[in-house]
Write a protein that holds these residues in place. Structure first.
Motif, short mmCIF file in Angstrom:
data_model
loop_
_atom_site.label_atom_id
_atom_site.label_comp_id
_atom_site.label_asym_id
_atom_site.label_seq_id
_atom_site.Cartn_x
_atom_site.Cartn_y
_atom_site.Cartn_z
N VAL A 78 0.84 -1.21 0.00
CA VAL A 78 0.00 0.00 0.00
C VAL A 78 0.87 1.25 0.00
CG1 VAL A 78 -1.72 1.33 1.29
CG2 VAL A 78 -1.93 -1.17 1.13
N ALA A 79 1.94 1.24 0.79
CA ALA A 79 2.82 2.40 0.85
C ALA A 79 3.45 2.68 -0.52
CB ALA A 79 3.90 2.18 1.90
N TRP A 80 3.86 1.64 -1.21
CA TRP A 80 4.47 1.79 -2.55
C TRP A 80 3.44 2.34 -3.55
CZ3 TRP A 80 5.27 -2.90 -6.24
CH2 TRP A 80 5.99 -2.49 -7.37
N GLU A 81 2.26 1.74 -3.55
CA GLU A 81 1.21 2.20 -4.46
C GLU A 81 0.82 3.65 -4.14
OE1 GLU A 81 -0.02 0.61 -7.01
OE2 GLU A 81 -0.18 -1.53 -6.63
N ALA A 82 0.68 3.96 -2.87
CA ALA A 82 0.26 5.30 -2.47
C ALA A 82 1.31 6.34 -2.86
CB ALA A 82 0.00 5.35 -0.96
N ALA A 83 2.56 6.03 -2.62
CA ALA A 83 3.63 6.97 -2.97
C ALA A 83 3.67 7.20 -4.48
CB ALA A 83 4.97 6.44 -2.48
N SER A 84 3.48 6.13 -5.26
CA SER A 84 3.48 6.27 -6.72
C SER A 84 2.33 7.13 -7.20
CB SER A 84 3.40 4.88 -7.37
OG SER A 84 4.51 4.08 -7.03
N LEU A 85 1.13 6.87 -6.67
CA LEU A 85 -0.03 7.63 -7.12
C LEU A 85 0.04 9.09 -6.65
CD1 LEU A 85 -2.60 7.78 -8.65
CD2 LEU A 85 -3.79 6.67 -6.76
N GLN A 86 0.58 9.32 -5.47
CA GLN A 86 0.75 10.69 -5.00
C GLN A 86 1.67 11.48 -5.93
OE1 GLN A 86 -0.76 12.64 -3.18
NE2 GLN A 86 0.42 13.65 -1.58
N GLU A 87 2.72 10.83 -6.39
CA GLU A 87 3.65 11.51 -7.31
C GLU A 87 3.02 11.68 -8.70
OE1 GLU A 87 8.27 11.16 -8.88
OE2 GLU A 87 7.55 9.89 -7.26
N LEU A 88 2.39 10.63 -9.21
CA LEU A 88 1.82 10.70 -10.55
C LEU A 88 0.66 11.69 -10.64
CD1 LEU A 88 1.87 6.90 -11.43
CD2 LEU A 88 3.27 8.68 -12.50
N SER A 89 -0.03 11.91 -9.53
CA SER A 89 -1.16 12.84 -9.53
C SER A 89 -0.74 14.25 -9.12
CB SER A 89 -2.25 12.34 -8.57
OG SER A 89 -1.79 12.38 -7.23
N ASP A 90 0.56 14.47 -8.96
CA ASP A 90 1.06 15.78 -8.52
C ASP A 90 0.45 16.19 -7.19
OD1 ASP A 90 2.72 16.17 -10.77
OD2 ASP A 90 1.00 16.81 -11.95
N GLY A 91 0.41 15.22 -6.25
CA GLY A 91 -0.04 15.52 -4.90
C GLY A 91 -1.53 15.56 -4.71
N ARG A 92 -2.29 14.90 -5.60
CA ARG A 92 -3.76 14.96 -5.52
C ARG A 92 -4.38 13.67 -4.99
NH1 ARG A 92 -6.10 15.70 -10.77
NH2 ARG A 92 -4.12 15.34 -11.83
N PHE A 93 -3.63 12.86 -4.29
CA PHE A 93 -4.14 11.58 -3.80
C PHE A 93 -4.37 11.64 -2.30
CE2 PHE A 93 -3.00 7.23 -2.14
CZ PHE A 93 -4.20 6.64 -2.47
N GLU A 94 -5.46 11.00 -1.84
CA GLU A 94 -5.65 10.78 -0.41
C GLU A 94 -5.97 9.30 -0.20
OE1 GLU A 94 -10.24 12.13 0.52
OE2 GLU A 94 -8.76 13.73 0.19
N ALA A 127 -0.67 -0.63 11.00
CA ALA A 127 0.61 -0.92 10.36
C ALA A 127 0.68 -0.29 8.97
CB ALA A 127 0.82 -2.43 10.26
N THR A 128 -0.43 -0.26 8.27
CA THR A 128 -0.46 0.35 6.94
C THR A 128 -0.25 1.85 7.03
OG1 THR A 128 -1.92 -1.41 6.14
CG2 THR A 128 -1.81 0.61 4.84
N VAL A 132 2.77 4.02 5.33
CA VAL A 132 2.50 5.13 4.41
C VAL A 132 3.12 6.42 4.92
CG1 VAL A 132 0.66 6.57 3.46
CG2 VAL A 132 0.45 4.08 3.44
N ARG A 133 3.08 6.65 6.22
CA ARG A 133 3.64 7.87 6.77
C ARG A 133 5.15 7.98 6.54
NH1 ARG A 133 -0.73 11.11 7.50
NH2 ARG A 133 -2.02 10.57 9.31
N LYS A 134 5.80 6.86 6.29
CA LYS A 134 7.25 6.87 6.11
C LYS A 134 7.68 7.25 4.70
CE LYS A 134 8.21 3.41 9.70
NZ LYS A 134 8.68 2.02 9.96
N VAL A 135 6.76 7.23 3.73
CA VAL A 135 7.16 7.52 2.36
C VAL A 135 7.34 9.02 2.19
CG1 VAL A 135 5.93 5.50 1.51
CG2 VAL A 135 4.83 7.73 1.41
#
Length: 275
Positions: A78-94, A127-128, A132-135
């Motif tokens: 989840v952390a990997w997917e979230a970090a990728s989508l946050q970057e690809l969306s230019d910070g528009r992911f929650e 744990a998730t 995520v907070r570490k990315v």
């Protein structure tokens, strides 16, 4: 405490084609919605690729999971997917996450995951969130909660709390749930954004479609007549006044609306924002 600005989300699960999914995202943005939210079920698109596609065809619309079932994926994934989508969306992911709705055990089994006990699922949510907070450039975290243990976790770790109350819930239970969250959060309560989901928007109770019963688990018109908070009935002015009162009384400022009713709700957004 200063009242939060309203935010409005469209909850959508799938579309007949990629083009129509993209059109849903663009339409939500045009109508003034802030986020496109997707559930996590085997009957909807897989959340991360669907949200990436929506972000790619919009510019201001945020995208989010509503909500990931924690047992279905490891925290690291989840952390990997979230970090990728946050970057690809230019910070528009929650990132929205929860312990899994009542019928999510079947999904977990189909995906080869262990659904686990309620305590184990709460631990997986925690744990998730920690992973995520570490990315770098971590997204905001929404936690779906309605019962005391998950409310305590949300109070301690979430940025946004989705009050996962049944559609027939009335305002007294909403008030008690918010009070529990407030007590658990203490001074941190002011940092939390509270979310409620809307199942239907209609001019009259009779206009609520009967087919909605299979989604809400009962007669939606009866639920609305009895004051169910998931049903917004009346003129745009009346609904806007209701939401403003609920924000003042219950601190709920983030409203999610089913995509089936996003056009009906759009005038409310315009009224509240003075457009």
């Amino acid at each position: 405490m200063t009242e939060r600005e309203f935010r409005f989300g469209v909850v959508a699960g799938r579309a007949p084609s990629g083009a129509e999914w993209a059109a849903t995202a663009r339409r939500a943005e045009e109508l003034g919605y802030d986020t496109l939210l997707i559930p996590d079920t085997r009957h909807t698109f897989a959340p991360f690729p669907a949200l990436a596609a929506a972000a790619a065809v919009t510019t201001t619309l945020h995208v989010g999971t509503y909500v990931l079932s924690a047992p279905n994926r490891s925290p690291g994934l989840v952390a990997w997917e979230a970090a990728s989508l946050q970057e690809l969306s230019d910070g528009r992911f929650e990132l929205g996450i929860g312990g899994g709705r009542p019928d999510a055990a079947d999904d977990a089994a189909a995906l080869g995951a262990d659904f686990g006990t309620p305590a184990e699922r709460i631990d997986r949510v925690a744990a998730t969130i920690e992973a995520v907070r570490k990315v770098e450039n971590a997204p905001p975290v929404l936690v779906a909660a309605s019962r005391p243990r998950m409310l305590r976790l949300a109070a301690e770790q979430a940025d946004i709390v989705a009050l996962g109350l049944a559609p027939e819930t009335t305002e007294p239970l909403l008030a008690r749930t918010v009070s529990q969250l407030r007590d658990a959060a203490g001074e941190r309560f002011g940092e939390l954004e509270l979310h409620l989901n809307v199942a239907a928007v209609a001019a009259t109770v009779e206009d609520i479609p009967s087919w909605l019963s299979r989604m809400v688990g009962g007669d939606p018109r009866d639920m609305a007549w009895n004051g169910g908070i998931a049903f917004l009935v009346g003129s745009a002015e009346r609904i806007a006044d209701l939401l403003c009162r609920r924000r003042a009384e219950f601190d709920v400022s983030y409203i999610g609306v089913s995509s089936m009713f996003m056009a009906e709700f759009a005038p409310v957004i315009k009224l509240i924002r003075g457009l």
